[in-house]
Design an enzyme around this catalytic site. Sequence first.
Site: not given
Ligand code: NDP
Length: 466
Positions: A15, A35, A42, A51, A116, A177, A206, A437
């Site tokens: 951004g 920076e 990231t 990744k 900064a 997850g 989720r 197709h």
């Molecule tokens: P997410 O928010 O997608 O997922 C976090 C996960 O961690 C959820 O499953 C959550 O569970 C779990 N969690 C959160 N807190 C705890 C806790 N205290 N104990 C145990 N489990 C926990 O975050 P990510 O880290 O996977 O990714 C961050 C962001 O990066 C994403 O939201 C996305 O925007 C971006 N990203 C995008 C990608 C892409 O476009 N392909 C690839 C990687 C990252 P619950 O669901 O139960 O809350």
Amino acid sequence: MTFDYDLFVIGGGSGGVRAARIAASEYGARVGLAEESRMGGTCVIRGCVPKKLMIFASQAEAHAAEARGYGWQGASAGVFDWQAFRQKLDVELTRLEGAYTGGLSAANVEIHKRRARLVDAHTVELADGQRLSAKHILIAVGGRPALPGIPGQELGLISDDLFTLDALPDRVLVVGGGFIACEFATILQGLGSRTVLAYRGEAVLRGFDMEMRRHVTEQLRVIGVDLRLGANPARIEAEGAARRVTFEDGSSELFDAVMFATGRAPYTQGLGLEELGVTLGDKGQIPVDEWSQSAVPSIFAVGDVTDRVNLTPVAIREGHCFADTVFGAKPRKVDHALVASAVYTRPHELATIGLTEEQAAKRGPALVYAASFRPMRSLFAGSDARAVMKLIVDARTDKVLGCHIFGPEAGEMIQMVAVPMGMGATKADFDAAMAVHPTLAEELVTMRKPTRRIGDDNLDRNTASA
Ligand code: NDP
């Protein structure tokens, strides 16, 4: 009052770099950018780019298995050399970092390789004590991995660490997850680590369409990930170089490494925002209006630090719109409503845009068109993996409200679906497109009969709000 700069950007990620470059090169603004780490942020240095390269690397054995299915006797990926891959990755990331730095320099943006922080509404202070003033300040510092707050969590890794490991762990626990947990479990398992994924919920991802979540969950199992649902670590202890993880149910296991993928949080600590009257949100995010302007009129923010839609292309668009609006006298807002995204699991990715089936059902009557089939390429090679495509259509207007694809290269397909959906396409528009197709994507324009109807319970609510 004269300022050192028209714009000072804090953060050289997606951004911030876009905003700086457009403000300087298109509109002639005098721009400075700070920076503290590597240019590119990231996405480029420790996220999307490395990744995805690791995803490609992790599929070699699967491709060899497919080759055997096509008659290539003895096809094998051979032995994976992590060090060789890492060295190539370093070279590639350095190349990209150079391209980002070069683009900014060519636009006459002055780069300060330092952290900064804000001193007042028009002044930043660099880590070396230098103070610089600017008419506008843009904060684009992104996010940082968030840890769950359990004892011993400092013994775990975060996704940043995975790109710089000396050796891949033999047995690894991935916690979470979400996007990162699913993608890294796929990568680690594919590269040969015995991978356990512990997620506290019942199905990964989720917030995504429930049917699709089940498919991703099942696929993780099929590729060999030891998936533990309803499981969460309670503490971690070191046993020599290994990590003993005690789970919330009292069981304990030894791993070579533990990786937390438990979400990310805005990186606003120590920026000096609250002292200036910017009240941060509950996750530490900077609240901004539709123009990315904070409560202090000269301070703007874009990207993950605002916790709107945390994806690179969204941050880039927000940065560009900010520059057009503030420096180009071309007011432009970002529409955050229809943002496509993809989770790069393998062999099938999950890609999505618009409403999930659950969201659509709450909104009002809708028709679900779904196709589930075994793609010809993997079927011929002996795989039973099913691809699933789903269109969710407003039952009254025929407008396509959501599209969900679980299949090979789903991310590539959803990008093209985003065009008609952004134009408000109806199911009839999809049907009018001639199929290509034989492809996977032709299923999207050949689903003739709805599989089910949903949301009639909410007819009244929808009619009232229509
Ligand atoms: P997410 O928010 O997608 O997922 C976090 C996960 O961690 C959820 O499953 C959550 O569970 C779990 N969690 C959160 N807190 C705890 C806790 N205290 N104990 C145990 N489990 C926990 O975050 P990510 O880290 O996977 O990714 C961050 C962001 O990066 C994403 O939201 C996305 O925007 C971006 N990203 C995008 C990608 C892409 O476009 N392909 C690839 C990687 C990252 P619950 O669901 O139960 O809350």
